[in-house]
Enzyme design. Structure first.
Site, PDB file in Angstrom:
ATOM      1  N   TYR A 195      43.783  16.132  52.473  1.00 23.53           N
ATOM      2  CA  TYR A 195      42.332  15.982  52.276  1.00 23.53           C
ATOM      3  C   TYR A 195      41.951  16.179  50.810  1.00 23.53           C
ATOM      4  O   TYR A 195      41.066  15.503  50.290  1.00 23.53           O
ATOM      5  CB  TYR A 195      41.567  16.978  53.156  1.00 23.53           C
ATOM      6  CG  TYR A 195      41.606  16.617  54.627  1.00 23.53           C
ATOM      7  CD1 TYR A 195      40.682  15.726  55.167  1.00 23.53           C
ATOM      8  CD2 TYR A 195      42.576  17.134  55.475  1.00 23.53           C
ATOM      9  CE1 TYR A 195      40.717  15.380  56.513  1.00 23.53           C
ATOM     10  CE2 TYR A 195      42.628  16.792  56.823  1.00 23.53           C
ATOM     11  CZ  TYR A 195      41.694  15.916  57.331  1.00 23.53           C
ATOM     12  OH  TYR A 195      41.736  15.562  58.656  1.00 23.53           O
ATOM     13  N   ARG A 225      38.894  23.522  69.465  1.00 20.09           N
ATOM     14  CA  ARG A 225      37.507  23.040  69.338  1.00 20.09           C
ATOM     15  C   ARG A 225      36.629  23.450  70.517  1.00 20.09           C
ATOM     16  O   ARG A 225      35.703  22.718  70.898  1.00 20.09           O
ATOM     17  CB  ARG A 225      37.460  21.506  69.194  1.00 20.09           C
ATOM     18  CG  ARG A 225      38.018  20.981  67.894  1.00 20.09           C
ATOM     19  CD  ARG A 225      36.948  20.994  66.810  1.00 20.09           C
ATOM     20  NE  ARG A 225      37.541  20.707  65.513  1.00 20.09           N
ATOM     21  CZ  ARG A 225      37.475  19.524  64.907  1.00 20.09           C
ATOM     22  NH1 ARG A 225      36.814  18.545  65.442  1.00 20.09           N
ATOM     23  NH2 ARG A 225      38.046  19.350  63.735  1.00 20.09           N
ATOM     24  N   ASP A 276      36.197  26.041  59.332  1.00 23.83           N
ATOM     25  CA  ASP A 276      36.901  24.765  59.207  1.00 23.83           C
ATOM     26  C   ASP A 276      38.046  24.923  58.215  1.00 23.83           C
ATOM     27  O   ASP A 276      37.949  25.726  57.280  1.00 23.83           O
ATOM     28  CB  ASP A 276      35.951  23.658  58.730  1.00 23.83           C
ATOM     29  CG  ASP A 276      36.564  22.288  58.962  1.00 23.83           C
ATOM     30  OD1 ASP A 276      36.398  21.754  60.076  1.00 23.83           O
ATOM     31  OD2 ASP A 276      37.243  21.769  58.055  1.00 23.83           O
ATOM     32  N   ARG A 336      23.687  24.422  66.053  1.00 25.02           N
ATOM     33  CA  ARG A 336      23.980  23.605  64.872  1.00 25.02           C
ATOM     34  C   ARG A 336      22.682  23.036  64.294  1.00 25.02           C
ATOM     35  O   ARG A 336      22.500  23.017  63.073  1.00 25.02           O
ATOM     36  CB  ARG A 336      24.925  22.476  65.258  1.00 25.02           C
ATOM     37  CG  ARG A 336      25.469  21.674  64.102  1.00 25.02           C
ATOM     38  CD  ARG A 336      26.354  20.587  64.688  1.00 25.02           C
ATOM     39  NE  ARG A 336      26.983  19.737  63.703  1.00 25.02           N
ATOM     40  CZ  ARG A 336      26.386  18.774  63.027  1.00 25.02           C
ATOM     41  NH1 ARG A 336      25.087  18.589  63.188  1.00 25.02           N
ATOM     42  NH2 ARG A 336      27.065  18.028  62.185  1.00 25.02           N
ATOM     43  N   ARG A 388      30.683  20.066  69.892  1.00 25.37           N
ATOM     44  CA  ARG A 388      29.541  19.220  70.246  1.00 25.37           C
ATOM     45  C   ARG A 388      29.432  18.861  71.726  1.00 25.37           C
ATOM     46  O   ARG A 388      28.386  18.397  72.161  1.00 25.37           O
ATOM     47  CB  ARG A 388      29.586  17.936  69.412  1.00 25.37           C
ATOM     48  CG  ARG A 388      29.163  18.158  67.978  1.00 25.37           C
ATOM     49  CD  ARG A 388      29.533  16.984  67.100  1.00 25.37           C
ATOM     50  NE  ARG A 388      30.982  16.904  66.972  1.00 25.37           N
ATOM     51  CZ  ARG A 388      31.611  16.051  66.185  1.00 25.37           C
ATOM     52  NH1 ARG A 388      30.945  15.177  65.482  1.00 25.37           N
ATOM     53  NH2 ARG A 388      32.922  16.058  66.114  1.00 25.37           N
TER      54      ARG A 388
HETATM   55  O1  CP3 Z   1      38.847  25.144  67.301  1.00 26.11           O
HETATM   56  C1  CP3 Z   1      37.733  25.631  67.051  1.00 26.11           C
HETATM   57  O2  CP3 Z   1      36.772  25.588  67.862  1.00 26.11           O
HETATM   58  C2  CP3 Z   1      37.546  26.394  65.745  1.00 26.11           C
HETATM   59  C3  CP3 Z   1      36.830  25.724  64.709  1.00 26.11           C
HETATM   60  C4  CP3 Z   1      37.512  24.565  64.020  1.00 26.11           C
HETATM   61  C5  CP3 Z   1      36.793  23.444  63.520  1.00 26.11           C
HETATM   62  N1  CP3 Z   1      37.658  22.651  62.826  1.00 26.11           N
HETATM   63  C6  CP3 Z   1      35.353  23.201  63.712  1.00 26.11           C
HETATM   64  C7  CP3 Z   1      34.818  21.857  63.454  1.00 26.11           C
HETATM   65  C8  CP3 Z   1      38.843  24.385  63.662  1.00 26.11           C
HETATM   66  C9  CP3 Z   1      40.058  25.246  64.000  1.00 26.11           C
HETATM   67  C10 CP3 Z   1      38.919  23.187  62.889  1.00 26.11           C
HETATM   68  C11 CP3 Z   1      40.167  22.707  62.297  1.00 26.11           C
HETATM   69  C12 CP3 Z   1      40.168  21.443  61.561  1.00 26.11           C
HETATM   70  N2  CP3 Z   1      39.200  20.916  60.784  1.00 26.11           N
HETATM   71  C13 CP3 Z   1      41.295  20.602  61.486  1.00 26.11           C
HETATM   72  C14 CP3 Z   1      42.639  20.883  62.104  1.00 26.11           C
HETATM   73  C15 CP3 Z   1      42.662  20.697  63.581  1.00 26.11           C
HETATM   74  C16 CP3 Z   1      42.547  19.265  64.050  1.00 26.11           C
HETATM   75  O3  CP3 Z   1      41.523  18.975  64.698  1.00 26.11           O
HETATM   76  O4  CP3 Z   1      43.457  18.481  63.795  1.00 26.11           O
HETATM   77  C17 CP3 Z   1      40.954  19.517  60.676  1.00 26.11           C
HETATM   78  C18 CP3 Z   1      41.831  18.329  60.344  1.00 26.11           C
HETATM   79  C19 CP3 Z   1      39.613  19.716  60.226  1.00 26.11           C
HETATM   80  C20 CP3 Z   1      38.828  18.880  59.295  1.00 26.11           C
HETATM   81  C21 CP3 Z   1      37.606  18.365  59.937  1.00 26.11           C
HETATM   82  N3  CP3 Z   1      36.518  19.134  60.283  1.00 26.11           N
HETATM   83  C22 CP3 Z   1      37.320  17.026  60.289  1.00 26.11           C
HETATM   84  C23 CP3 Z   1      38.261  15.858  60.083  1.00 26.11           C
HETATM   85  C24 CP3 Z   1      36.039  17.019  60.853  1.00 26.11           C
HETATM   86  C25 CP3 Z   1      35.245  15.809  61.265  1.00 26.11           C
HETATM   87  C26 CP3 Z   1      35.687  15.281  62.576  1.00 26.11           C
HETATM   88  C27 CP3 Z   1      34.702  15.669  63.639  1.00 26.11           C
HETATM   89  O5  CP3 Z   1      35.162  16.105  64.724  1.00 26.11           O
HETATM   90  O6  CP3 Z   1      33.505  15.528  63.414  1.00 26.11           O
HETATM   91  C28 CP3 Z   1      35.574  18.348  60.891  1.00 26.11           C
HETATM   92  C29 CP3 Z   1      34.274  18.818  61.428  1.00 26.11           C
HETATM   93  C30 CP3 Z   1      34.312  19.909  62.448  1.00 26.11           C
HETATM   94  N4  CP3 Z   1      35.080  21.033  62.381  1.00 26.11           N
HETATM   95  C31 CP3 Z   1      33.498  19.988  63.619  1.00 26.11           C
HETATM   96  C32 CP3 Z   1      33.812  21.207  64.245  1.00 26.11           C
HETATM   97  C33 CP3 Z   1      33.175  21.786  65.497  1.00 26.11           C
HETATM   98  C34 CP3 Z   1      32.445  18.981  64.022  1.00 26.11           C
HETATM   99  C35 CP3 Z   1      31.271  19.247  63.151  1.00 26.11           C
HETATM  100  C36 CP3 Z   1      29.942  18.959  63.786  1.00 26.11           C
HETATM  101  O7  CP3 Z   1      29.381  19.846  64.451  1.00 26.11           O
HETATM  102  O8  CP3 Z   1      29.459  17.847  63.552  1.00 26.11           O
END
Ligand code: CP3
Length: 347
Positions: free
Chosen positions: A155, A28, A78, A41, A32
């Site tokens: 999911y 990540r 994602d 964003r 944010r």
């Molecule tokens: O690592 C990176 O920077 C690459 C991009 C990336 C994102 N999500 C961007 C993201 C990667 C590799 C993921 C993987 C992901 N997504 C996983 C597996 C890794 C882990 O964290 O366990 C899972 C379970 C998801 C599903 C997901 N996406 C959830 C549950 C959420 C909401 C939780 C949150 O943090 O808000 C997301 C959203 C998400 N994916 C964000 C980002 C940067 C936040 C979105 C925003 O900008 O509001």
């Protein structure tokens, strides 16, 4: 350049070479906690538009590289874009997380697209990779990724994130044939998706099995090990030179032997396991990645410096990619990330 000094440091570590200092990137890392991410964003409007607009997705991927000079950039996307491409509805509720239409019946499964029919929707993701392959500094490796089938299926079955993966376990026990068919469908689509990511420029790929830790006993073998082995074997047939990082988060003792059982080149470990144990039981099989507690990115200070040094020291005799045990959180302080990188590189 002398032999052994060639190539991107991340790829050298994934090939099994111990490096001092170890290469570093963060899960990540585009997110944010960075003001420049929040600005892009906002420009995109919402998270999914950001993922599907190649110029903006490439821009946020590059932001942490510019700031910190990480050894790897991870594609901004994602894990839920794959179910989206399979035909599932997907949206993000602000402050709550992802929402999906559910797939829990044979009829629902039959409505999903086949593995060969996902690429039109995913074309922007491949375009993001092509932009990045041109734009990244020559020393920075480009990582593609997908969710592992079990995590993606949790999911798709629940329609949202769940603390205990209850709905997925319920389907597993009530209608195992449908559950298994869903795992197979996601497995095939993941192979097709990651192959295209590699063809578009990904130099390594990572499989995120965020909920692997919920699987016990034989279920861990059937739904975490086996799909990973199948995906990795298929990718290696098509792209033998591309390393695969597996992240069965929460696997605990099952991290030991995971690389051997799946063919992964590197196992990423969370921060619930001790570095000492990982060095003895996991790193013996090859490269490991991890395992700094992401809380240090919030709290910083001397504890961050000492933990970073301790992890580097514990893994120094084998191949190691420095990373956090899980994603950096939105409340992290960007200065603490700089301190971590500085400590890794300058001791
Ligand atoms: O690592 C990176 O920077 C690459 C991009 C990336 C994102 N999500 C961007 C993201 C990667 C590799 C993921 C993987 C992901 N997504 C996983 C597996 C890794 C882990 O964290 O366990 C899972 C379970 C998801 C599903 C997901 N996406 C959830 C549950 C959420 C909401 C939780 C949150 O943090 O808000 C997301 C959203 C998400 N994916 C964000 C980002 C940067 C936040 C979105 C925003 O900008 O509001």
């Amino acid at each position: 350049m002398k032999r052994g000094e060639q190539g991107k440091r991340l790829l050298r570590a994934l090939a099994g070479e111990p490096l001092q200092p170890p290469p570093v990137w963060m899960m990540r890392q585009a997110g944010r906690y960075l003001p420049e991410y929040r600005a892009t964003r906002a420009e995109a409007g919402d998270f999914l538009s950001l993922c599907y607009t190649p110029e903006l997705a490439a821009e946020v991927t590059l932001q942490p590289i510019r700031r910190y000079g990480f050894d790897a950039a991870i594609l901004f996307a994602d894990i839920l874009l794959l179910p989206h491409a399979l035909g599932t509805d997907l949206w993000f509720e602000t402050g709550e997380g992802p929402r999906l239409s559910t797939t829990t019946t044979p009829e629902g499964l039959a409505r999903l697209k086949g593995a060969d029919d996902i690429h039109e929707q995913l074309a922007p993701v491949y375009e993001t990779l092509r932009i990045l392959a041109r734009a990244l500094p020559r020393e920075t490796a480009l990582i593609g990724f997908a969710g592992a089938p079990w995590t993606v299926a949790t999911y798709m079955i629940a329609g949202r994130g769940t603390p205990d993966q209850g709905p997925a376990f319920r389907l597993m026990s009530e209608d195992r044939a449908t559950f298994d068919a869903l795992i197979d469908a996601v497995t095939e689509a993941t192979i097709a998706y990651l192959s295209r990511q590699i063809e578009a420029g990904a130099e390594a790929v990572k499989l995120f099995d965020s909920w692997a830790g919920a699987l016990e006993g034989a279920d861990f073998d059937t739904y975490a090990l086996k799909p990973a082995r199948k995906i990795i074997a298929a990718l290696k047939r098509r792209h033998p030179e591309v390393p695969v990082i597996a992240f069965p988060r929460g696997a605990g003792p099952r991290y030991a032997g995971f690389a051997r059982a799946t063919g992964a080149d590197c196992v990423a470990v969370d921060n619930s396991v001790s570095a000492r144990w990982v060095a003895e039981k996991v790193q013996v099989d090859g490269c490991i990645q991890g395992n700094l507690d992401p809380r240090h990115m919030v709290s910083g200070g001397q504890a961050l410096v000492e933990e970073t040094r301790r992890i580097v020291e514990t893994f120094r005799n084998g191949a190691h990619v420095f990373n956090l045990g899980h994603g950096i959180t939105p409340d992290a302080d960007p200065d603490n990330v700089a301190l971590m990188v500085e400590t890794i590189r300058n001791g």
